[in-house]
Design a protein around this motif. Structure first.
Motif, PDB file in Angstrom:
ATOM      1  N   LEU A 265      -1.944  15.385   2.912  1.00  0.00           N
ATOM      2  CA  LEU A 265      -1.461  13.989   3.369  1.00  0.00           C
ATOM      3  C   LEU A 265      -2.571  13.087   3.212  1.00  0.00           C
ATOM      4  O   LEU A 265      -3.666  13.088   3.490  1.00  0.00           O
ATOM      5  CB  LEU A 265      -0.755  13.990   4.780  1.00  0.00           C
ATOM      6  N   LYS A 266      -2.152  11.649   2.719  1.00  0.00           N
ATOM      7  CA  LYS A 266      -3.145  10.517   2.760  1.00  0.00           C
ATOM      8  C   LYS A 266      -3.071   9.826   3.991  1.00  0.00           C
ATOM      9  O   LYS A 266      -1.971   9.990   4.907  1.00  0.00           O
ATOM     10  CB  LYS A 266      -2.621   9.557   1.598  1.00  0.00           C
ATOM     11  N   LEU A 267      -4.177   9.439   4.429  1.00  0.00           N
ATOM     12  CA  LEU A 267      -4.231   8.864   5.576  1.00  0.00           C
ATOM     13  C   LEU A 267      -4.298   7.315   5.718  1.00  0.00           C
ATOM     14  O   LEU A 267      -5.361   6.693   4.960  1.00  0.00           O
ATOM     15  CB  LEU A 267      -5.304   9.388   6.545  1.00  0.00           C
ATOM     16  N   TYR A 268      -3.408   6.610   6.193  1.00  0.00           N
ATOM     17  CA  TYR A 268      -3.680   5.107   6.041  1.00  0.00           C
ATOM     18  C   TYR A 268      -3.712   4.480   7.512  1.00  0.00           C
ATOM     19  O   TYR A 268      -2.717   4.692   8.267  1.00  0.00           O
ATOM     20  CB  TYR A 268      -2.129   4.757   5.251  1.00  0.00           C
ATOM     21  N   ILE A 269      -4.585   3.670   7.572  1.00  0.00           N
ATOM     22  CA  ILE A 269      -4.738   3.111   8.730  1.00  0.00           C
ATOM     23  C   ILE A 269      -4.440   1.401   8.782  1.00  0.00           C
ATOM     24  O   ILE A 269      -5.087   0.748   8.057  1.00  0.00           O
ATOM     25  CB  ILE A 269      -6.279   3.064   9.349  1.00  0.00           C
ATOM     26  N   ASP A 270      -3.518   0.987   9.835  1.00  0.00           N
ATOM     27  CA  ASP A 270      -3.092  -0.207   9.802  1.00  0.00           C
ATOM     28  C   ASP A 270      -4.052  -0.952  10.678  1.00  0.00           C
ATOM     29  O   ASP A 270      -4.057  -0.744  11.867  1.00  0.00           O
ATOM     30  CB  ASP A 270      -1.668  -0.306  10.210  1.00  0.00           C
ATOM     31  N   GLY A 271      -4.996  -1.965  10.191  1.00  0.00           N
ATOM     32  CA  GLY A 271      -6.259  -2.467  11.099  1.00  0.00           C
ATOM     33  C   GLY A 271      -5.601  -4.084  11.206  1.00  0.00           C
ATOM     34  O   GLY A 271      -6.690  -4.896  11.283  1.00  0.00           O
ATOM     35  N   ALA A 272      -4.275  -4.216  11.354  1.00  0.00           N
ATOM     36  CA  ALA A 272      -4.245  -5.627  11.880  1.00  0.00           C
ATOM     37  C   ALA A 272      -4.963  -6.097  12.929  1.00  0.00           C
ATOM     38  O   ALA A 272      -5.339  -7.500  12.776  1.00  0.00           O
ATOM     39  CB  ALA A 272      -2.380  -5.746  12.222  1.00  0.00           C
ATOM     40  N   ARG A 273      -5.254  -5.441  13.612  1.00  0.00           N
ATOM     41  CA  ARG A 273      -6.212  -5.765  15.021  1.00  0.00           C
ATOM     42  C   ARG A 273      -7.468  -5.172  15.009  1.00  0.00           C
ATOM     43  O   ARG A 273      -8.104  -4.758  16.055  1.00  0.00           O
ATOM     44  CB  ARG A 273      -5.508  -5.796  16.129  1.00  0.00           C
ATOM     45  N   LEU A 274      -7.774  -4.482  13.476  1.00  0.00           N
ATOM     46  CA  LEU A 274      -9.106  -3.673  13.723  1.00  0.00           C
ATOM     47  C   LEU A 274     -10.106  -4.171  14.720  1.00  0.00           C
ATOM     48  O   LEU A 274     -10.957  -3.312  15.255  1.00  0.00           O
ATOM     49  CB  LEU A 274      -9.478  -3.440  12.369  1.00  0.00           C
TER      50      LEU A 274
ATOM     51  N   VAL B  41       0.823  -1.186  -0.052  1.00  0.00           N
ATOM     52  CA  VAL B  41       0.027   0.193  -0.058  1.00  0.00           C
ATOM     53  C   VAL B  41       1.082   1.340  -0.052  1.00  0.00           C
ATOM     54  O   VAL B  41       0.680   2.327  -0.832  1.00  0.00           O
ATOM     55  CB  VAL B  41      -1.112  -0.037   1.283  1.00  0.00           C
ATOM     56  N   ILE B  42       1.808   1.149   0.983  1.00  0.00           N
ATOM     57  CA  ILE B  42       2.569   2.315   1.072  1.00  0.00           C
ATOM     58  C   ILE B  42       3.588   2.816  -0.320  1.00  0.00           C
ATOM     59  O   ILE B  42       3.613   3.904  -0.839  1.00  0.00           O
ATOM     60  CB  ILE B  42       3.502   2.416   2.150  1.00  0.00           C
TER      61      ILE B  42
ATOM     62  N   GLY C 104      12.823  -2.846   8.128  1.00  0.00           N
ATOM     63  CA  GLY C 104      13.074  -1.497   6.961  1.00  0.00           C
ATOM     64  C   GLY C 104      12.318  -1.996   5.627  1.00  0.00           C
ATOM     65  O   GLY C 104      12.804  -1.648   4.512  1.00  0.00           O
ATOM     66  N   ALA C 105      11.236  -2.643   5.488  1.00  0.00           N
ATOM     67  CA  ALA C 105      10.467  -2.958   4.317  1.00  0.00           C
ATOM     68  C   ALA C 105      10.111  -1.662   3.684  1.00  0.00           C
ATOM     69  O   ALA C 105      10.127  -1.811   2.325  1.00  0.00           O
ATOM     70  CB  ALA C 105       9.265  -3.684   4.713  1.00  0.00           C
ATOM     71  N   ILE C 106       9.537  -0.630   4.237  1.00  0.00           N
ATOM     72  CA  ILE C 106       9.379   0.656   3.705  1.00  0.00           C
ATOM     73  C   ILE C 106      10.729   1.131   2.823  1.00  0.00           C
ATOM     74  O   ILE C 106      10.413   1.664   1.729  1.00  0.00           O
ATOM     75  CB  ILE C 106       8.696   1.565   4.472  1.00  0.00           C
ATOM     76  N   GLU C 107      11.639   1.311   3.688  1.00  0.00           N
ATOM     77  CA  GLU C 107      12.711   1.878   2.873  1.00  0.00           C
ATOM     78  C   GLU C 107      13.391   1.102   1.816  1.00  0.00           C
ATOM     79  O   GLU C 107      13.796   1.402   0.755  1.00  0.00           O
ATOM     80  CB  GLU C 107      13.749   1.855   4.212  1.00  0.00           C
ATOM     81  N   PHE C 108      13.281  -0.383   1.759  1.00  0.00           N
ATOM     82  CA  PHE C 108      13.762  -1.324   1.050  1.00  0.00           C
ATOM     83  C   PHE C 108      12.901  -0.996  -0.384  1.00  0.00           C
ATOM     84  O   PHE C 108      13.482  -1.287  -1.390  1.00  0.00           O
ATOM     85  CB  PHE C 108      13.476  -2.451   1.148  1.00  0.00           C
ATOM     86  N   THR C 109      11.629  -0.467  -0.254  1.00  0.00           N
ATOM     87  CA  THR C 109      10.831  -0.028  -1.452  1.00  0.00           C
ATOM     88  C   THR C 109      11.357   1.547  -1.739  1.00  0.00           C
ATOM     89  O   THR C 109      10.699   1.944  -2.867  1.00  0.00           O
ATOM     90  CB  THR C 109       9.362   0.030  -1.240  1.00  0.00           C
ATOM     91  N   GLY C 110      12.179   2.090  -0.920  1.00  0.00           N
ATOM     92  CA  GLY C 110      12.556   3.263  -1.453  1.00  0.00           C
ATOM     93  C   GLY C 110      12.253   4.536  -0.841  1.00  0.00           C
ATOM     94  O   GLY C 110      12.568   5.629  -1.361  1.00  0.00           O
ATOM     95  N   HIS C 111      11.457   4.236   0.070  1.00  0.00           N
ATOM     96  CA  HIS C 111      10.700   5.482   0.872  1.00  0.00           C
ATOM     97  C   HIS C 111      11.343   5.630   2.313  1.00  0.00           C
ATOM     98  O   HIS C 111      11.348   4.817   3.057  1.00  0.00           O
ATOM     99  CB  HIS C 111       9.302   5.246   0.930  1.00  0.00           C
ATOM    100  N   LYS C 112      11.447   6.880   2.741  1.00  0.00           N
ATOM    101  CA  LYS C 112      11.529   7.171   4.242  1.00  0.00           C
ATOM    102  C   LYS C 112      10.538   7.275   5.004  1.00  0.00           C
ATOM    103  O   LYS C 112       9.336   7.552   4.527  1.00  0.00           O
ATOM    104  CB  LYS C 112      12.121   8.700   4.188  1.00  0.00           C
TER     105      LYS C 112
END
Lengths: 344, 344, 344, 344
Positions: D168-177, D68-69, D93-101
């Protein structure tokens, strides 16, 4: 040593050096936000007759390619190039390192064929599984090509139209653009090249500058945050003036074209010299790179006097060698080479 | 305009320009495989007293950082920097773009604290979930820092030892290295800096060159395929001579240090001028960047005569501004500035 | 609808489902650190006779490929595959997205030729400019291939030896490994496949599991931090048990091979049915994927009764279609298909 | 062993398993193009009252986050998270591995503060050098947070408004929603969560499924080529049915919410048990994760009988431990735990 190794063996054209020295101690803002860059961009727009074109200066060819391609492609998109294309072979996987596939198509003396491109795209579009594939979104060609050959106006137009039909952007690597435009075989103007593509770069490193390539978006649609993305890839010069001053000189009084024309004349002289002395052509190149076939013994002997590149070890008895003329090549050097050739 | 905007406003030191002109038409091989680069590397090794050090020339600071860091880190590894560090803020996410996390730690006037580093690493090592985390593998510091401050020998040694304890590589960004080493506050030698770290770079762009940074691996352990990886990131100059000639001049007769020392003297003069005229320091910087606090009105008035950078808009009544001296700063410019200051 | 669309149309083998249900409420630690994974790994090692092999469970084939390849390649390295290879075409540029080039070589009914590989590598090694190129470092092949064909022991041995000669790792994509090993045409054992390569994966998704692939490092040299890199690419199941339980069942009493053999028998039945009814083969595949040539009218009519995939629209009169048998294919379904075929 | 280690220790809810078995041999197309996925998506849309919402199924939480990110950010953009956020710490570091801070902001019991976010963005926007910086473009929060805490409706609304103000976009991680929505402390409806954000995911892995997360774009603006990008990151299940069937069951008759409510009741029972027996709370969590402070001796003794996680080794005398209830937790297990607690 008689130097025909490449077109980046010397420094910069003397007029470029003169201006660099003359302006050396004048302080200006950094990162390209200076009057030299502004003037150079204006002169390029003016030479193109495209007052709304966007121009950005980068340091080298691989850098220009990787920035432009990675900026313009969406992450699910790929770029098409001929299998001998610079981005396909000699950039150490720079495009892939930014996450994008280079789709290799057959090379015809370094050139892409519009018909083959069309057929490829039709197959892709008809493929029911293409959601599992990279989407071709850009065509990369060099003008002149890696082999010094040139697309005719008809060929380039056919490629541009095929690109438009299939929604592909057309990007022209002009590392040696001057040497193409000033060739006797060229039936395209500087402006026409710009009109036929979506983005191209005017090579400075190989045509009179110490370094620097001018990326041009002829339609004025340079992507948002292009500067930030250049920075992100380490492609911004703190002293942006270095590129600005050089391109300002190169685009003053048509210097870029004058010195390119000189290289073409030297290349023709090289060709005459080799062919008159019985060396066959490897490719029929109308630009500044010339390719001749030598025997291993000839190559060995010649290498003692001259610097050139072994291009393709054809077979046991034939070696294709590249001899390059540039803005810096002098007639005397070719005359000296001819003397050596006669002894082989 | 009195120029104190930064240390990359002018071209190159006149001796650098002279040598570039002098050698301009001598042809040499490309990509840094030329006698100028060889000589420059030898002079750097000799200045360090480290005959086995490896040296590579890159074009700019962000490029040097992103190449060195992405080459040295394994893909599961991260680099630690202070939160004000150049790689953490002002490189447009260049490190993350290569796939690596920058772990931000507290900044103490731009400096990392060895004790905090040690505590951080101990926590990481003890964390039972650390297989789900990035592994810190390198510490990035600047010498001098973004705020012009310097690590003492004791501080740098403590960081180096903490790195060794926890298996971290130490990388020093020396964009302004000369201005650090020539500071009165510096108790480190050039050699000691090299000995304390695993890799560092000697900034050329800000210290007398048109462009260029010399990355040094003091122990001679430059990673295999470093050139190929530079190419992959667009960081190779076709005319490698451009960097080679410049560093050759800068490391002839200690020019790099002489001109750095000049900048320090100019900075001291700047500091004296501001403080004598009642402007408080924002940071106590012993190097070429000086930071003073102005009122908005003073800032406004001064900006008409002088170029400088607004660093931090502290509050409604105070603005921290940066004034930078360099190898190119002339005493007259500071005297002219003083006249303006007295009128504010 | 008679289903021959692919080998992932149904859920899991009933014994797999049974064990999933039976163990469902037994709590175990997450991330694969559970007794089911341990047991499954042990059974795989035992089936191979390689007690020191390392095994890791991933979720799907593309994921296994992108993790294994990106983990094993250094950043300047590329992977070689045939131009029809899964990673070269149908993984949406997944390998390039991790930064690596896929070098496409000619496909001979889906297979790579060892001689061509050797020639390619010799050319690369002899190329004086190869520092500007990606270094081929791995060969990727599928067993069976995308076209259902198989390498003979001699062919695979030749590839493995060529890899060893040129320092290439050999990676075998075994998405349908069972269907290869249980083919009448297979002259390789499970163990021999493992011995000939550096890493391979045992496909679960297509051979009886809901999901899951078992990556095997036969020599026990799984790279350091493999788990962390899996996590970094989103390839770790919190409920690692899901993969563990499934592979535990599949490697109990040779179930993986028994059900693969069933699929091969069904595929032979499919082949007999088509050929006896006059449909030519498109490829001579000895495994579970069968390819036949239909006319457009036949294809149209058949598609009303059966699910299959259009593989290659050969020309106006011929369409190559793929019919796949799997562990779940029933003889009745083939008999029903035969009835339809006879009406075409 | 009394299991409170996490909420992914067991398999799936029995009704999920039942349906997986029941449908097991029904063949359907692959890659999520099946009736089960269609039905599950429809039920999720219906539960939200958002008939135009887009839904995609992914396998796990880290995978959902990184897809998603990386899909939603432009390459020059960064995501903001609290420093304890899952993407900031525990995804290798999964997000950084896709190139994003990932820009880390202060955590207040796991929560982001809207005022601090606003101040950060104002500083960024006012910074004259921000073209040299990553552009914050998304806010990532978890609901519930890593510490089990919940944003109130007022807090979440303030964050959503701040996001809108600053683009800004708002993203909610609902792993335990589910565990958030069913908490007594929750003053938000399922629909309100969807309305306040741009994209969120409904966690399946931790709430009754074997694996699977449902990414929802409430406004129906799932980016073009989302499937291709999932494929590119190895995030597509060949047997998409696996996710579809599970979510279909979970969203039939409100099962997702019923089983979540059960977990909350079990968590309240856990809390009562610990606090009545004199163990202080580490965080006041109204959801299924409960954190208590034990002495090292207590922890040691308890670990012999129960499985739980050491969360934070506070000091020599206090250890914060996490005890998690889930859909699978039984009252008897808590009663057995209470007996042990009384002995400590």
């Amino acid at each position: 040593m008689l130097y025909f190794l490449n077109d980046y063996s010397e420094g910069a054209h003397p007029l470029v050096m003169e201006k660099l020295c003359e302006t050396n101690l004048t302080p200006v803002p950094g990162y390209g936000d200076d009057p030299y860059c502004a003037s150079a961009k204006e002169k390029i727009r003016s030479a193109l007759g495209l007052p709304k074109a966007d121009v950005a200066f980068l340091v080298g060819g691989t850098q220009a390619n990787l920035v432009v391609i990675s900026v313009l492609l969406q992450r699910w998109e790929a770029v098409i190039a001929v299998e001998s294309g610079h981005i396909a072979v000699h950039e150490a996987g720079a495009i892939e390192f930014t996450g994008h596939k280079v789709i290799a198509m057959p090379s015809h003396d370094g050139k892409l064929d519009a018909g083959e491109l069309d057929a490829y795209m039709k197959r892709f579009e008809a493929d029911e599984t293409h959601d599992h594939m990279c989407f071709p979104a850009m065509v990369y060609i060099s003008y002149p090509t890696e082999l010094g050959t040139l697309y005719s106006k008809a060929e380039l137009t056919a490629i541009a139209e095929t690109c438009r039909t299939h929604g592909l952007k057309l990007y022209i690597d002009g590392a040696r653009l001057g040497y193409g435009l000033m060739s006797d075989a060229c039936d395209l103007t500087f402006r026409e090249v710009a009109d036929l593509c979506d983005v191209f770069y005017i090579g400075g490193t190989k045509v009179g500058a110490l370094c620097g390539e001018a990326v041009v978006f002829p339609k004025g649609d340079m992507p948002l945050r292009f500067f930030t993305m250049m920075k992100q890839q380490g492609a911004v010069l703190a002293k942006g003036r270095l590129a600005g001053i050089q391109f300002d000189v190169l685009f003053t009084d048509g210097l870029y074209f004058t010195i390119s024309r000189h290289a073409i004349q030297m290349a023709q002289e090289l060709r005459r010299t080799f062919t008159e002395n019985g060396f066959p052509l490897y490719v029929d190149s109308p630009t500044n790179q010339q390719f001749f076939i030598l025997t291993p013994a000839q190559k060995e002997a010649l290498a003692k006097e001259a610097a050139f590149e072994v291009w393709d070890p054809i077979d046991e008895d034939h070696i294709a060698c590249r001899f390059v003329a540039s803005w810096a090549t002098q007639p005397e050097t070719i005359r000296a080479l001819e003397k050596v050739l006669k002894t082989l």
